[in-house]
Write an enzyme that holds these catalytic residues in place. Sequence first.
Site, PDB file in Angstrom:
ATOM      1  N   HIS A  44       0.866  -1.186   0.000  1.00 42.40           N
ATOM      2  CA  HIS A  44       0.000   0.000   0.000  1.00 42.40           C
ATOM      3  C   HIS A  44       0.898   1.230   0.000  1.00 42.40           C
ATOM      4  O   HIS A  44       2.141   1.109  -0.094  1.00 42.40           O
ATOM      5  CB  HIS A  44      -0.949  -0.018   1.197  1.00 42.40           C
ATOM      6  CG  HIS A  44      -0.270  -0.292   2.502  1.00 42.40           C
ATOM      7  ND1 HIS A  44       0.603   0.596   3.072  1.00 42.40           N
ATOM      8  CD2 HIS A  44      -0.317  -1.372   3.320  1.00 42.40           C
ATOM      9  CE1 HIS A  44       1.056   0.097   4.195  1.00 42.40           C
ATOM     10  NE2 HIS A  44       0.534  -1.116   4.374  1.00 42.40           N
ATOM     11  N   HIS A  47       4.079   1.268   2.049  1.00 44.92           N
ATOM     12  CA  HIS A  47       5.250   0.605   1.456  1.00 44.92           C
ATOM     13  C   HIS A  47       5.876   1.482   0.375  1.00 44.92           C
ATOM     14  O   HIS A  47       7.102   1.513   0.223  1.00 44.92           O
ATOM     15  CB  HIS A  47       4.842  -0.727   0.811  1.00 44.92           C
ATOM     16  CG  HIS A  47       4.383  -1.765   1.787  1.00 44.92           C
ATOM     17  ND1 HIS A  47       3.069  -2.086   1.969  1.00 44.92           N
ATOM     18  CD2 HIS A  47       5.087  -2.558   2.643  1.00 44.92           C
ATOM     19  CE1 HIS A  47       2.962  -3.039   2.876  1.00 44.92           C
ATOM     20  NE2 HIS A  47       4.168  -3.338   3.311  1.00 44.92           N
ATOM     21  N   GLN A 171       8.392  -3.612  16.318  1.00 42.91           N
ATOM     22  CA  GLN A 171       9.256  -4.376  15.407  1.00 42.91           C
ATOM     23  C   GLN A 171      10.566  -3.610  15.174  1.00 42.91           C
ATOM     24  O   GLN A 171      11.653  -4.186  15.182  1.00 42.91           O
ATOM     25  CB  GLN A 171       8.515  -4.588  14.089  1.00 42.91           C
ATOM     26  CG  GLN A 171       9.381  -5.115  12.966  1.00 42.91           C
ATOM     27  CD  GLN A 171       8.581  -5.510  11.749  1.00 42.91           C
ATOM     28  OE1 GLN A 171       7.925  -6.533  11.747  1.00 42.91           O
ATOM     29  NE2 GLN A 171       8.624  -4.711  10.700  1.00 42.91           N
ATOM     30  N   SER A 204      -1.856  -3.391   5.570  1.00 40.31           N
ATOM     31  CA  SER A 204      -2.398  -4.382   4.620  1.00 40.31           C
ATOM     32  C   SER A 204      -3.680  -4.979   5.175  1.00 40.31           C
ATOM     33  O   SER A 204      -4.560  -5.410   4.431  1.00 40.31           O
ATOM     34  CB  SER A 204      -1.381  -5.491   4.384  1.00 40.31           C
ATOM     35  OG  SER A 204      -0.145  -4.929   4.008  1.00 40.31           O
TER      36      SER A 204
END
Length: 330
Positions: A44, A47, A171, A204
């Site tokens: 999307h 990214h 992350q 996503s």
Amino acid sequence: MTRVLTTARDFRQALAESLAKLPAPADPSETPLVSLVPTMGALHSGHAALLDSARASGDIVVASIFVNPLQFDDDADYQHYPRSLEQDAELMSAHGVDLIFAPDLQEMYPGYPEGPLVRVTAGELGRKWEGGFRPGHFDGVATVVTKLFTIMSPPAPARFEAWFGEKDAEQLAVIRRMVGDLNLPVGIRAVPIVRDENGLALSSRNQRLSAQNYDDALHLSRALFTLADRAREGQPLDVQGLREQLKATPGVGLDYLVVVDPLNLQELIPGDRVLTSSGVLQCADGDGAPQGMLDAVRRDAPEALALIAARVGPVRLIDNMELRATASAT
Ligand code: PAF
């Protein structure tokens, strides 16, 4: 022209060829930079921002597309994860990616599900917040990212950088820590969250939200904007009050809303505290902050990060926002 490679061996061969074709630099001490964007596909605009940042700095841009089963704690989520290799490859090509590594499961994990036997663990960092709700998730991320770094790194003397989104703040903290702890020869770069016109962080997983789910999901970013405003204005953050509001909101199953140190993910503001620009966290009633909190505040990092996760309709959404105090808030 973008090339798609499905084996580690072919990818490394193609990368060596691309490096050999680069024009010689004017200054021979300049070494080429290979910029990596690792993805699980279903791309999307978030990214696209990563790919554009990688393209702006790298001499060669490489990207991966691999839906990594090790980081899914729920098999249904893994099975339903959107897969759109052709479209993703087209988008990567349009954003200037030179080489795409798109391995299948057996190429990445021969013998899966028996393998891989040896894995990377994110340790204590991997068990906080998101890791607490998704046991093993960050170990799975750490394992696949280590493999991607190994497969996709250029031979010396080329330099290597990898790009990640701030949307996945936990992350990012795990990967930064892993690179430091394991001395991995890669620089970690991050791009800010991309939001839609209503403030929802792009993901996503948003593809699976109904119109009603979408409206419900907006409560997450609204809570974060409220905290950011309060921090800026020097008001008590009242995290607990926001938690209670969200818990009472139909359609939103709140898992957590916390304010943490962005580097070690330790909770900073358990109660009703004010964030100040001098890096001191004070209780609203004037108590000093416990010593550990002062250490966590760094000049070059945001004072604090608000993290939120909730179940909305069929998906679990995460979002986060930096909290910064203004000078007048001290
Ligand atoms: O952020 C993602 O898309 C994934 O967690 C990553 C880093 C590609 C590892 O599978």
